[in-house]
Design a protein around this motif. Sequence first.
Motif, PDB file in Angstrom:
ATOM      1  N   GLU A 102       0.831  -1.210   0.000  1.00 43.86           N
ATOM      2  CA  GLU A 102       0.000   0.000   0.000  1.00 43.86           C
ATOM      3  C   GLU A 102       0.863   1.257   0.000  1.00 43.86           C
ATOM      4  OE1 GLU A 102      -2.613  -0.010   3.331  1.00 43.86           O
ATOM      5  OE2 GLU A 102      -4.101  -1.296   2.379  1.00 43.86           O
ATOM      6  N   TYR A 103       1.875   1.248   0.852  1.00 42.85           N
ATOM      7  CA  TYR A 103       2.734   2.430   0.961  1.00 42.85           C
ATOM      8  C   TYR A 103       3.442   2.717  -0.362  1.00 42.85           C
ATOM      9  CZ  TYR A 103       6.579   5.471   2.156  1.00 42.85           C
ATOM     10  OH  TYR A 103       7.468   6.502   2.152  1.00 42.85           O
ATOM     11  N   LEU A 104       4.038   1.698  -0.952  1.00 44.81           N
ATOM     12  CA  LEU A 104       4.810   1.897  -2.175  1.00 44.81           C
ATOM     13  C   LEU A 104       3.933   2.336  -3.339  1.00 44.81           C
ATOM     14  CD1 LEU A 104       7.261  -1.148  -2.031  1.00 44.81           C
ATOM     15  CD2 LEU A 104       7.729   1.221  -1.454  1.00 44.81           C
ATOM     16  N   GLN A 105       2.696   1.872  -3.379  1.00 39.19           N
ATOM     17  CA  GLN A 105       1.850   2.160  -4.527  1.00 39.19           C
ATOM     18  C   GLN A 105       0.963   3.386  -4.346  1.00 39.19           C
ATOM     19  OE1 GLN A 105       0.131  -1.145  -6.645  1.00 39.19           O
ATOM     20  NE2 GLN A 105       1.446  -2.614  -5.631  1.00 39.19           N
ATOM     21  N   GLU A 106       0.730   3.809  -3.106  1.00 39.87           N
ATOM     22  CA  GLU A 106      -0.243   4.876  -2.887  1.00 39.87           C
ATOM     23  C   GLU A 106       0.344   6.163  -2.320  1.00 39.87           C
ATOM     24  OE1 GLU A 106      -3.704   3.514  -0.742  1.00 39.87           O
ATOM     25  OE2 GLU A 106      -3.609   1.536  -1.691  1.00 39.87           O
ATOM     26  N   ARG A 107       1.516   6.121  -1.748  1.00 39.39           N
ATOM     27  CA  ARG A 107       2.080   7.315  -1.115  1.00 39.39           C
ATOM     28  C   ARG A 107       2.546   8.311  -2.178  1.00 39.39           C
ATOM     29  NH1 ARG A 107       1.803   9.928   3.831  1.00 39.39           N
ATOM     30  NH2 ARG A 107       3.785  10.950   4.297  1.00 39.39           N
ATOM     31  N   GLN A 108       1.892   9.450  -2.260  1.00 33.76           N
ATOM     32  CA  GLN A 108       2.136  10.401  -3.349  1.00 33.76           C
ATOM     33  C   GLN A 108       3.460  11.156  -3.202  1.00 33.76           C
ATOM     34  OE1 GLN A 108       0.046  10.591  -6.105  1.00 33.76           O
ATOM     35  NE2 GLN A 108      -0.801   8.783  -5.089  1.00 33.76           N
ATOM     36  N   THR A 109       3.946  11.318  -1.990  1.00 29.48           N
ATOM     37  CA  THR A 109       5.187  12.082  -1.781  1.00 29.48           C
ATOM     38  C   THR A 109       6.440  11.217  -1.907  1.00 29.48           C
ATOM     39  OG1 THR A 109       4.755  11.789   0.581  1.00 29.48           O
ATOM     40  CG2 THR A 109       4.243  13.937  -0.367  1.00 29.48           C
ATOM     41  N   LEU A 110       6.255   9.940  -2.186  1.00 32.43           N
ATOM     42  CA  LEU A 110       7.390   9.018  -2.309  1.00 32.43           C
ATOM     43  C   LEU A 110       8.096   9.248  -3.644  1.00 32.43           C
ATOM     44  CD1 LEU A 110       8.989   6.630  -1.167  1.00 32.43           C
ATOM     45  CD2 LEU A 110       7.285   5.107  -2.172  1.00 32.43           C
ATOM     46  N   ARG A 111       9.379   9.636  -3.589  1.00 29.60           N
ATOM     47  CA  ARG A 111      10.142   9.956  -4.805  1.00 29.60           C
ATOM     48  C   ARG A 111      10.987   8.786  -5.314  1.00 29.60           C
ATOM     49  NH1 ARG A 111      11.031  15.431  -5.456  1.00 29.60           N
ATOM     50  NH2 ARG A 111       9.115  16.577  -4.989  1.00 29.60           N
ATOM     51  N   GLY A 112      11.266   7.849  -4.444  1.00 34.40           N
ATOM     52  CA  GLY A 112      12.096   6.727  -4.851  1.00 34.40           C
ATOM     53  C   GLY A 112      12.307   5.781  -3.692  1.00 34.40           C
ATOM     54  N   MET A 113      12.866   4.613  -3.984  1.00 34.22           N
ATOM     55  CA  MET A 113      13.096   3.621  -2.951  1.00 34.22           C
ATOM     56  C   MET A 113      14.528   3.113  -3.014  1.00 34.22           C
ATOM     57  SD  MET A 113      11.142   0.015  -2.225  1.00 34.22           S
ATOM     58  CE  MET A 113      11.455  -0.585  -3.879  1.00 34.22           C
ATOM     59  N   VAL A 130       9.340  -6.739  -4.475  1.00 37.53           N
ATOM     60  CA  VAL A 130       9.338  -5.303  -4.206  1.00 37.53           C
ATOM     61  C   VAL A 130       9.733  -4.524  -5.460  1.00 37.53           C
ATOM     62  CG1 VAL A 130      10.392  -3.461  -2.841  1.00 37.53           C
ATOM     63  CG2 VAL A 130       9.735  -5.587  -1.741  1.00 37.53           C
ATOM     64  N   LEU A 131      10.714  -5.035  -6.205  1.00 37.09           N
ATOM     65  CA  LEU A 131      11.093  -4.396  -7.464  1.00 37.09           C
ATOM     66  C   LEU A 131       9.907  -4.345  -8.425  1.00 37.09           C
ATOM     67  CD1 LEU A 131      14.685  -5.666  -8.349  1.00 37.09           C
ATOM     68  CD2 LEU A 131      13.959  -3.295  -8.077  1.00 37.09           C
ATOM     69  N   ASN A 132       9.157  -5.428  -8.487  1.00 35.04           N
ATOM     70  CA  ASN A 132       7.982  -5.461  -9.370  1.00 35.04           C
ATOM     71  C   ASN A 132       6.949  -4.431  -8.956  1.00 35.04           C
ATOM     72  OD1 ASN A 132       9.064  -7.486 -10.949  1.00 35.04           O
ATOM     73  ND2 ASN A 132       8.023  -9.139  -9.866  1.00 35.04           N
ATOM     74  N   TRP A 133       6.721  -4.283  -7.650  1.00 38.25           N
ATOM     75  CA  TRP A 133       5.803  -3.249  -7.168  1.00 38.25           C
ATOM     76  C   TRP A 133       6.243  -1.874  -7.657  1.00 38.25           C
ATOM     77  CZ3 TRP A 133       5.771  -5.110  -1.381  1.00 38.25           C
ATOM     78  CH2 TRP A 133       4.825  -6.120  -1.226  1.00 38.25           C
ATOM     79  N   ALA A 134       7.544  -1.614  -7.495  1.00 43.76           N
ATOM     80  CA  ALA A 134       8.063  -0.297  -7.859  1.00 43.76           C
ATOM     81  C   ALA A 134       7.963  -0.050  -9.367  1.00 43.76           C
ATOM     82  CB  ALA A 134       9.517  -0.168  -7.402  1.00 43.76           C
ATOM     83  N   VAL A 135       8.324  -1.049 -10.162  1.00 45.47           N
ATOM     84  CA  VAL A 135       8.282  -0.907 -11.616  1.00 45.47           C
ATOM     85  C   VAL A 135       6.844  -0.675 -12.093  1.00 45.47           C
ATOM     86  CG1 VAL A 135       8.648  -2.128 -13.803  1.00 45.47           C
ATOM     87  CG2 VAL A 135      10.413  -2.191 -12.029  1.00 45.47           C
ATOM     88  N   GLU A 136       5.883  -1.333 -11.432  1.00 43.90           N
ATOM     89  CA  GLU A 136       4.469  -1.160 -11.798  1.00 43.90           C
ATOM     90  C   GLU A 136       4.042   0.301 -11.739  1.00 43.90           C
ATOM     91  OE1 GLU A 136       1.662  -3.533  -9.626  1.00 43.90           O
ATOM     92  OE2 GLU A 136       2.716  -5.397 -10.123  1.00 43.90           O
ATOM     93  N   VAL A 137       4.532   1.026 -10.738  1.00 47.77           N
ATOM     94  CA  VAL A 137       4.144   2.438 -10.575  1.00 47.77           C
ATOM     95  C   VAL A 137       5.242   3.379 -11.084  1.00 47.77           C
ATOM     96  CG1 VAL A 137       2.556   1.992  -8.684  1.00 47.77           C
ATOM     97  CG2 VAL A 137       4.962   2.425  -8.157  1.00 47.77           C
ATOM     98  N   GLU A 138       6.226   2.819 -11.812  1.00 47.93           N
ATOM     99  CA  GLU A 138       7.312   3.589 -12.426  1.00 47.93           C
ATOM    100  C   GLU A 138       8.058   4.443 -11.409  1.00 47.93           C
ATOM    101  OE1 GLU A 138       5.635   5.713 -15.738  1.00 47.93           O
ATOM    102  OE2 GLU A 138       5.506   3.901 -16.962  1.00 47.93           O
ATOM    103  N   MET A 139       8.357   3.844 -10.254  1.00 41.30           N
ATOM    104  CA  MET A 139       9.099   4.542  -9.216  1.00 41.30           C
ATOM    105  C   MET A 139      10.576   4.169  -9.277  1.00 41.30           C
ATOM    106  SD  MET A 139       8.473   4.620  -5.132  1.00 41.30           S
ATOM    107  CE  MET A 139       8.606   2.836  -5.059  1.00 41.30           C
TER     108      MET A 139
END
Length: 213
Positions: A102-113, A130-139
Amino acid sequence: MTDSINFRKAYYVQSAPTLRECPPETGAEVAFAGRSNAGKSSAINTLTGNGKLARTSKTPGRTQMINYFFLNDDQRLVDLPGYGFAKVPLATKQKWDKHLSEYLQERQTLRGMVLLMDIRHPMQEFDTMVLNWAVEVEMPVHILLTKADKFKRGKANGTLLQVKKHLQEAQVEDLVSVQTFSSLKKEGVKELERVLNQWLALETEAEDLPTEG
């Protein structure tokens, strides 16, 4: 030119059990994620020069909430729950995974991980998840291959090249970068700082920019 952040000014603010209890979404933040034995707390403490900032423990899995460290009013570091540790109840592990997702996909102020992996065991199943989660939202993701002091330099560089090759084959190298890191020897800190300075740079309001003429 981006102002350089003084990471030594980091201070603890709060721990949030869920996304809804995180601080207000203003400014910019970067999250640190990794398996429970990847050296995440040690890396945060090395970056900030404060050995007591993030809790370290010989028992992996102590970080069970989303922990917030402020650099100033508008820039934050976020220590996410360690994942993949087997000696917690399944229900607890599933709850952590849900909050992390939820945090990785919904937090709007998150600039990167910053994704931490023990250099001796990179790209485990949970890391890939976790990498897949990030790639899904292009983070953007910056991988730290931690505990690099456990290897001689040649072997550490070989593992670094293997991970880079894996990212190229997965066609995510534009979004995901990687470096070696050692909290013990304080190696790789400047490279990490450069990435964080870039990610945490605050947008300048258009009306504040000087006009020509």
